[in-house]
Design an enzyme around this catalytic site. Structure first.
Site, PDB file in Angstrom:
ATOM      1  N   GLN A  20      29.522  35.887  49.896  1.00  0.00           N
ATOM      2  CA  GLN A  20      30.517  35.547  48.875  1.00  0.00           C
ATOM      3  C   GLN A  20      31.122  34.168  49.149  1.00  0.00           C
ATOM      4  O   GLN A  20      31.479  33.443  48.223  1.00  0.00           O
ATOM      5  CB  GLN A  20      31.655  36.581  48.849  1.00  0.00           C
ATOM      6  CG  GLN A  20      31.258  37.944  48.309  1.00  0.00           C
ATOM      7  CD  GLN A  20      30.897  38.915  49.415  1.00  0.00           C
ATOM      8  OE1 GLN A  20      30.389  38.511  50.464  1.00  0.00           O
ATOM      9  NE2 GLN A  20      31.134  40.194  49.206  1.00  0.00           N
ATOM     10  N   ARG A  69      34.124  52.385  44.102  1.00  0.00           N
ATOM     11  CA  ARG A  69      34.231  51.807  45.457  1.00  0.00           C
ATOM     12  C   ARG A  69      35.491  52.368  46.100  1.00  0.00           C
ATOM     13  O   ARG A  69      36.511  52.537  45.421  1.00  0.00           O
ATOM     14  CB  ARG A  69      34.254  50.266  45.420  1.00  0.00           C
ATOM     15  CG  ARG A  69      32.913  49.671  44.982  1.00  0.00           C
ATOM     16  CD  ARG A  69      32.887  48.161  45.131  1.00  0.00           C
ATOM     17  NE  ARG A  69      32.778  47.757  46.528  1.00  0.00           N
ATOM     18  CZ  ARG A  69      32.831  46.473  46.906  1.00  0.00           C
ATOM     19  NH1 ARG A  69      33.007  45.522  46.020  1.00  0.00           N
ATOM     20  NH2 ARG A  69      32.713  46.156  48.181  1.00  0.00           N
ATOM     21  N   ASN A 109      40.607  43.721  54.629  1.00  0.00           N
ATOM     22  CA  ASN A 109      39.891  42.696  53.851  1.00  0.00           C
ATOM     23  C   ASN A 109      38.430  42.675  54.303  1.00  0.00           C
ATOM     24  O   ASN A 109      38.018  43.438  55.192  1.00  0.00           O
ATOM     25  CB  ASN A 109      40.556  41.320  54.035  1.00  0.00           C
ATOM     26  CG  ASN A 109      40.025  40.293  53.049  1.00  0.00           C
ATOM     27  OD1 ASN A 109      39.883  40.570  51.861  1.00  0.00           O
ATOM     28  ND2 ASN A 109      39.688  39.111  53.524  1.00  0.00           N
ATOM     29  N   LYS A 110      37.674  41.797  53.701  1.00  0.00           N
ATOM     30  CA  LYS A 110      36.231  41.691  53.962  1.00  0.00           C
ATOM     31  C   LYS A 110      35.915  41.668  55.460  1.00  0.00           C
ATOM     32  O   LYS A 110      36.623  41.049  56.245  1.00  0.00           O
ATOM     33  CB  LYS A 110      35.716  40.423  53.280  1.00  0.00           C
ATOM     34  CG  LYS A 110      34.251  40.108  53.443  1.00  0.00           C
ATOM     35  CD  LYS A 110      33.325  41.244  53.068  1.00  0.00           C
ATOM     36  CE  LYS A 110      33.529  41.746  51.658  1.00  0.00           C
ATOM     37  NZ  LYS A 110      32.797  43.010  51.398  1.00  0.00           N
ATOM     38  N   ASP A 158      42.066  43.681  50.219  1.00  0.00           N
ATOM     39  CA  ASP A 158      41.649  44.789  49.355  1.00  0.00           C
ATOM     40  C   ASP A 158      42.628  45.947  49.392  1.00  0.00           C
ATOM     41  O   ASP A 158      42.655  46.777  48.491  1.00  0.00           O
ATOM     42  CB  ASP A 158      40.250  45.274  49.752  1.00  0.00           C
ATOM     43  CG  ASP A 158      39.238  44.196  49.429  1.00  0.00           C
ATOM     44  OD1 ASP A 158      39.088  43.265  50.245  1.00  0.00           O
ATOM     45  OD2 ASP A 158      38.644  44.250  48.350  1.00  0.00           O
ATOM     46  N   GLY A 206      35.610  41.960  44.160  1.00  0.00           N
ATOM     47  CA  GLY A 206      36.933  41.374  44.382  1.00  0.00           C
ATOM     48  C   GLY A 206      37.984  42.382  43.914  1.00  0.00           C
ATOM     49  O   GLY A 206      37.919  42.872  42.775  1.00  0.00           O
ATOM     50  N   ALA A 207      38.938  42.684  44.802  1.00  0.00           N
ATOM     51  CA  ALA A 207      39.859  43.801  44.539  1.00  0.00           C
ATOM     52  C   ALA A 207      40.580  43.730  43.182  1.00  0.00           C
ATOM     53  O   ALA A 207      40.517  44.694  42.397  1.00  0.00           O
ATOM     54  CB  ALA A 207      40.861  43.899  45.687  1.00  0.00           C
TER      55      ALA A 207
HETATM   56  O1  MRU Z   1      33.068  43.368  48.693  1.00  0.00           O
HETATM   57  P1  MRU Z   1      33.880  42.431  47.857  1.00  0.00           P
HETATM   58  O2  MRU Z   1      33.167  41.165  47.510  1.00  0.00           O
HETATM   59  O3  MRU Z   1      34.463  43.122  46.642  1.00  0.00           O
HETATM   60  O4  MRU Z   1      35.096  42.041  48.788  1.00  0.00           O
HETATM   61  C1  MRU Z   1      36.063  41.151  48.312  1.00  0.00           C
HETATM   62  C2  MRU Z   1      37.054  40.787  49.345  1.00  0.00           C
HETATM   63  O5  MRU Z   1      37.044  41.296  50.444  1.00  0.00           O
HETATM   64  C3  MRU Z   1      38.125  39.826  48.941  1.00  0.00           C
HETATM   65  O6  MRU Z   1      38.513  39.061  50.032  1.00  0.00           O
HETATM   66  C4  MRU Z   1      39.328  40.645  48.472  1.00  0.00           C
HETATM   67  O7  MRU Z   1      38.946  41.499  47.434  1.00  0.00           O
HETATM   68  C5  MRU Z   1      40.423  39.795  48.021  1.00  0.00           C
HETATM   69  S1  MRU Z   1      40.107  39.259  46.359  1.00  0.00           S
HETATM   70  C6  MRU Z   1      41.261  38.352  45.716  1.00  0.00           C
END
Ligand code: MRU
Length: 355
Positions: free
Chosen positions: A203, A99, A254-255, A244, A64-65
């Protein structure tokens, strides 16, 4: 049709409740809740060095960012414990490589480097620990501000889709997208939330659904490929996601799967909201095309948490993120205000609000 629904809970969880204890600063180490094991098992990984924080980030123990940024800040504080600036300077690139996509990581490291250089080595350790704690608390406060701003954009009885986990587990506080949903729920505006399961790390299924159920919010899990059908056949009032990295032109990374959801939302006339703190905005990256997209191991696609699901020797790609062009985004909610419609000028204008 079988519907899996959340059990009824009596208590609404107020916004001021303690967030999930996912990273715990112990002064000489950072205890990190292993998110890969949730919701089946609660297990903490002890990180005593910046390199261990970097490894935990890389391995998705934490994710999570905003949380990646907070953990990196603590990683820098660990590196400062020796009282030598040299130690901090050596740790910084190790954390930076953990990352590539979430710019909160780079933001936190830039901030902590500036703190490290701002005073003498005698006070380095205490200064860095205090700065990391403040960085974490600031993110917590941003979450609450965004939640209230975002909730005001929804109408009563909303049925919303969210993707990945942009909740308490991904931030220092109540989350970005999930924070907005939680605030709207307290305002009586949420009828139901549909979290997408979010292949391949799940997730949405493992983390977001768990958070929503804990908060007593009606939630129904869908697999990623069900969103189009749901938008076509039932009423969906909004899609709400985190981010992110947001480029200077307001394109949103984003994801993986978010871009597809945004196209679907546009096609079906559904508002598409992004909730992200200013630490997620990267004005040095001109457009979404310039954002580095993390590609993770193909093993995470051909196996399901270690269990093979594709033929032996199968090839696969694993893009962890995608970019949604700003034209598909209805509004970006930040702690500094709502960017609507999002573009380079509106984003810059809202970011210039400093209070
Ligand atoms: O690969 P991850 O689980 O770190 O990806 C997280 C996401 O894409 C979230 O949607 C993003 O970080 C927003 S968190 C508030």
């Amino acid at each position: 049709m079988t519907k899996a629904t959340t059990p009824k809970r009596r208590k609404l969880v107020p916004l001021t409740d303690d967030p999930v204890r996912h990273i715990l600063w112990r002064g000489d180490r950072l205890d990190v809740l292993d998110q890969r094991l949730l919701p089946r098992r609660v297990h903490y990984v002890a990180c005593r060095t910046a390199a261990e924080v970097a490894q935990a980030t890389k391995d998705m123990v934490l994710r999570g960012a905003p949380l990646i940024g907070c953990a990196a800040a603590y990683g820098m504080a660990l590196a400062a414990r020796g009282g030598r600036l040299k130690g901090v300077l050596a740790a910084e690139p190790v954390l930076r490589r953990a990352r590539p996509t979430a710019v909160n990581l780079m933001h936190a490291l830039d901030h902590m480097l500036a703190v490290a250089k701002s005073g003498p080595e005698e006070t380095l350790s205490a200064r860095m620990a205090a700065a990391a704690v403040k960085y974490y608390r600031d993110d917590l406060a941003y979450n609450e501000t965004m939640a209230r701003l975002g909730a005001s954009l929804l109408k009563r009885g909303s049925r919303v889709i969210t993707h990945c986990n942009a909740g308490a587990l991904a931030t220092a506080g109540i989350g970005t997208a999930v924070g907005m949903i939680r605030a709207a729920h307290l305002d009586g505006k949420i009828e139901r939330v549909y979290p997408c399961e979010t292949r391949p790390y799940l997730q949405g299924a493992r983390l977001t659904l768990w958070e929503l159920m804990e908060a007593g919010i009606p939630a129904t899990l869908i697999t990623d490929n069900m969103a189009a059908h749901l938008m076509k056949t039932e009423r969906i009032d909004a899609v709400i996601v985190g981010s992110d990295r947001i480029a200077a032109n307001a394109d949103v990374c984003n994801k993986i799967g978010t871009y597809g959801l945004a196209i679907l939302a546009k096609h079906h006339g559904v508002p598409f909201f992004v909730v992200a703190p200013s630490t997620t905005v990267d004005l040095d990256t001109a457009t979404g095309a310039d954002i580095p997209i993390e590609e993770r191991s193909a093993a995470e696609v051909v196996e399901f948490f270690g269990v093979p699901i594709a033929p032996k020797g199968a090839e696969a790609r694993h893009f962890a993120f995608d970019v949604t062009p700003h034209e598909l985004v209805t509004a970006i909610v930040t702690e500094r205000g709502v960017v609507r419609p999002p573009n380079a000028a509106s984003l810059k204008k809202v970011l210039s609000n400093t209070k």
